[in-house]
Design a protein around this motif. Structure first.
Motif, PDB file in Angstrom:
ATOM      1  N   TYR A  95       0.837  -1.184   0.000  1.00 54.27           N
ATOM      2  CA  TYR A  95       0.000   0.000   0.000  1.00 54.27           C
ATOM      3  C   TYR A  95       0.877   1.240   0.000  1.00 54.27           C
ATOM      4  O   TYR A  95       2.078   1.182   0.254  1.00 54.27           O
ATOM      5  CB  TYR A  95      -0.958   0.008   1.199  1.00 54.27           C
ATOM      6  N   ARG A  96       0.247   2.382  -0.261  1.00 50.00           N
ATOM      7  CA  ARG A  96       0.998   3.633  -0.403  1.00 50.00           C
ATOM      8  C   ARG A  96       1.370   4.224   0.948  1.00 50.00           C
ATOM      9  O   ARG A  96       2.472   4.700   1.132  1.00 50.00           O
ATOM     10  CB  ARG A  96       0.153   4.640  -1.197  1.00 50.00           C
ATOM     11  N   LYS A  97       0.431   4.184   1.906  1.00 55.96           N
ATOM     12  CA  LYS A  97       0.662   4.791   3.220  1.00 55.96           C
ATOM     13  C   LYS A  97       0.327   3.797   4.317  1.00 55.96           C
ATOM     14  O   LYS A  97      -0.535   2.932   4.138  1.00 55.96           O
ATOM     15  CB  LYS A  97      -0.197   6.054   3.370  1.00 55.96           C
ATOM     16  N   ASN A  98       0.978   3.937   5.457  1.00 53.34           N
ATOM     17  CA  ASN A  98       0.790   2.990   6.557  1.00 53.34           C
ATOM     18  C   ASN A  98      -0.665   2.870   6.988  1.00 53.34           C
ATOM     19  O   ASN A  98      -1.134   1.776   7.302  1.00 53.34           O
ATOM     20  CB  ASN A  98       1.648   3.396   7.755  1.00 53.34           C
ATOM     21  N   ASP A 100      -3.238   2.872   5.330  1.00 52.86           N
ATOM     22  CA  ASP A 100      -4.062   2.110   4.391  1.00 52.86           C
ATOM     23  C   ASP A 100      -4.370   0.705   4.894  1.00 52.86           C
ATOM     24  O   ASP A 100      -5.343   0.087   4.470  1.00 52.86           O
ATOM     25  CB  ASP A 100      -3.371   2.005   3.023  1.00 52.86           C
ATOM     26  N   SER A 101      -3.547   0.192   5.782  1.00 55.62           N
ATOM     27  CA  SER A 101      -3.696  -1.200   6.230  1.00 55.62           C
ATOM     28  C   SER A 101      -4.620  -1.359   7.432  1.00 55.62           C
ATOM     29  O   SER A 101      -4.982  -2.484   7.781  1.00 55.62           O
ATOM     30  CB  SER A 101      -2.320  -1.781   6.589  1.00 55.62           C
ATOM     31  N   ASP A 119       6.098  -2.042   9.208  1.00 61.32           N
ATOM     32  CA  ASP A 119       6.091  -0.606   8.926  1.00 61.32           C
ATOM     33  C   ASP A 119       7.292   0.119   9.535  1.00 61.32           C
ATOM     34  O   ASP A 119       7.934   0.923   8.887  1.00 61.32           O
ATOM     35  CB  ASP A 119       4.800   0.032   9.436  1.00 61.32           C
ATOM     36  N   ASP A 121       7.514   2.484  11.834  1.00 59.68           N
ATOM     37  CA  ASP A 121       7.390   3.926  12.038  1.00 59.68           C
ATOM     38  C   ASP A 121       7.992   4.346  13.372  1.00 59.68           C
ATOM     39  O   ASP A 121       8.124   3.547  14.305  1.00 59.68           O
ATOM     40  CB  ASP A 121       5.917   4.333  12.010  1.00 59.68           C
ATOM     41  N   THR A 300       4.306  -1.057   3.251  1.00 62.88           N
ATOM     42  CA  THR A 300       4.245  -0.026   2.217  1.00 62.88           C
ATOM     43  C   THR A 300       5.077  -0.475   1.023  1.00 62.88           C
ATOM     44  O   THR A 300       5.962  -1.326   1.148  1.00 62.88           O
ATOM     45  CB  THR A 300       4.789   1.314   2.727  1.00 62.88           C
ATOM     46  N   HIS A 302       7.327   1.198  -0.382  1.00 61.49           N
ATOM     47  CA  HIS A 302       8.723   1.560  -0.106  1.00 61.49           C
ATOM     48  C   HIS A 302       9.446   0.445   0.634  1.00 61.49           C
ATOM     49  O   HIS A 302      10.609   0.139   0.343  1.00 61.49           O
ATOM     50  CB  HIS A 302       8.786   2.844   0.733  1.00 61.49           C
ATOM     51  N   LYS A 303       8.753  -0.165   1.600  1.00 57.73           N
ATOM     52  CA  LYS A 303       9.366  -1.231   2.398  1.00 57.73           C
ATOM     53  C   LYS A 303       9.615  -2.502   1.584  1.00 57.73           C
ATOM     54  O   LYS A 303      10.400  -3.357   1.998  1.00 57.73           O
ATOM     55  CB  LYS A 303       8.470  -1.557   3.592  1.00 57.73           C
ATOM     56  N   TRP A 322      -2.322   7.117  -5.374  1.00 61.25           N
ATOM     57  CA  TRP A 322      -1.106   6.705  -6.089  1.00 61.25           C
ATOM     58  C   TRP A 322      -1.021   7.632  -7.300  1.00 61.25           C
ATOM     59  O   TRP A 322      -1.801   7.514  -8.241  1.00 61.25           O
ATOM     60  CB  TRP A 322      -1.213   5.258  -6.582  1.00 61.25           C
TER      61      TRP A 322
END
Length: 372
Positions: A95-98, A100-101, A119, A121, A300, A302-303, A322
């Motif tokens: 997903y694009r942002k944390n 979102d899950s 994540d 964070d 994400t 990115h991860k 997105w």
């Protein structure tokens, strides 16, 4: 190329051993929309990838009426894959942002699906953790009027907003600090509050926490304030309670570690540690949230860089989420007035395409893309 062509040998790595050709072609079609690719600088390089696994499965695209249906479909499809013999650890939801899950995790729990949230964070930036840290700051120094006022506005503390606003006005008009007012029945009686006794009780609670802090180890103080402030009850009432409790547990583990190394640790010392972390941009990374070792991976895009899975689900692929991200600048100029403005917008979209390309090419077998 012209400048270095006599000294540089170009090696083309075009064979791909991870994904099927359908996935590679779909990803190539996406990234071809970018202008800042090596092909645009070296036109004859042609880096079209060839799969060594054959055509594979076509990329699947799903559209849903709303996010709830989308989340349930993803969970149900994953449950179906696991039932068919796919290892849970070979499935990833990107997903694009944390955030979102959050709703998806709730459905996973209800369906009994094993999951692993990766994540990482910084919990010191989390809004809920910040609230609890502010309570500790107030216990350490009740004289911080503005901070105490903010804490009194927290829903779980239990005061009426109008009463807090009246208290603020009264303190300003009398040039007195908030704590001295709520510690005095006489002052509270003059402040025209609907529940003055609650403020006085809270002042006594702050004093009792200070006394407990002076006589007990800090882990015990933390636990007491956590419960008596109603913060724990507040976290348990939230929809994303699993993630919130994981962040709280991360903070408590950090406290236990600090307390083990410093037996004189108290609220004052702990707040000093926290301020030092914030000043030097030192993170306290959230623990990985996992229900089992062999679990579906949630992270994400990115991860996901550098990882690979048999099945990839890319969720919430909506325009504006997105790509074509909303511009939050206070001053919005019409498109085309500034050349740099256009370039910046294009660059942002190119970066989004590169990220989506990464997400798609994590898949070895299938890519499932969904949106509403």
């Amino acid at each position: 190329k012209k400048r270095y062509e006599s000294d540089v040998k170009i090696v083309k790595l075009r064979e791909n051993y991870r994904s099927g050709q359908y996935i590679l072609d779909a990803a190539a079609s996406l990234i071809s929309k970018n202008q800042s690719t090596i092909e645009h600088f070296i036109p004859d390089i042609n880096l079209e990838l060839h799969s060594q696994k054959g055509a594979g499965e076509k990329v699947k695209l799903y559209e849903f009426e709303n996010p709830r249906v989308e989340n349930f479909f993803i969970a149900a499809k994953i449950k179906e894959l696991i039932s068919s013999g796919v290892e849970p650890k070979e499935i990833a939801v990107l997903y694009r942002k944390n955030r979102d899950s959050h709703d998806l995790i709730d459905i996973f729990e209800r369906l009994g699906l094993p999951f692993h949230v990766n994540d990482g964070d910084d919990i010191l930036r989390d809004p809920e953790i910040i609230k609890f840290l502010n309570i500790l700051r107030v216990v350490n120094n009740p004289g911080r009027g503005e901070l105490l006022l903010n804490v009194l506005f927290y829903d779980f503390i239990g005061f009426q907003n109008l009463d807090v606003a009246k208290l603020s006005r009264y303190a300003y008009s009398r040039r007195k600090d908030i704590f001295s007012i709520i510690s005095s029945k006489t002052e509270l009686a003059s402040a025209d509050l609907s529940e003055p006794e609650k403020f006085y009780a809270f002042a006594q609670t702050l004093a009792s926490w200070q006394g407990f802090n002076a006589n007990k180890i800090f882990t015990q103080t933390f636990d007491l304030i956590l419960k008596e402030s109603n913060f724990l009850k507040f976290l348990l009432s939230k929809d994303d309670k699993v993630e919130n409790l994981n962040r709280l547990n991360t903070l408590f583990d950090k406290i236990k570690n600090l307390n083990a190394n410093d037996h004189t640790l108290n609220i004052k010392k702990f707040i000093e540690y926290i301020e030092l972390f914030l000043e030097n941009d030192v993170k306290i990374e959230e623990h990985i949230l996992s229900t089992k070792k062999n679990a579906v991976q949630l992270m994400t895009a990115h991860k996901s860089k550098g990882l690979e899975f048999e099945h990839i689900f890319i969720m919430k692929c909506n325009d504006g989420h997105w790509g074509r991200l909303r511009n939050h600048d206070k001053l919005k100029l019409p498109k085309g007035i500034l050349k740099t403005q256009i370039l910046n917008e294009d660059e942002k979209d190119e970066e989004e395409r590169r990220l989506f390309y990464v997400a798609m090419t994590r898949a070895k077998t299938a890519v499932h893309i969904s949106h509403t």
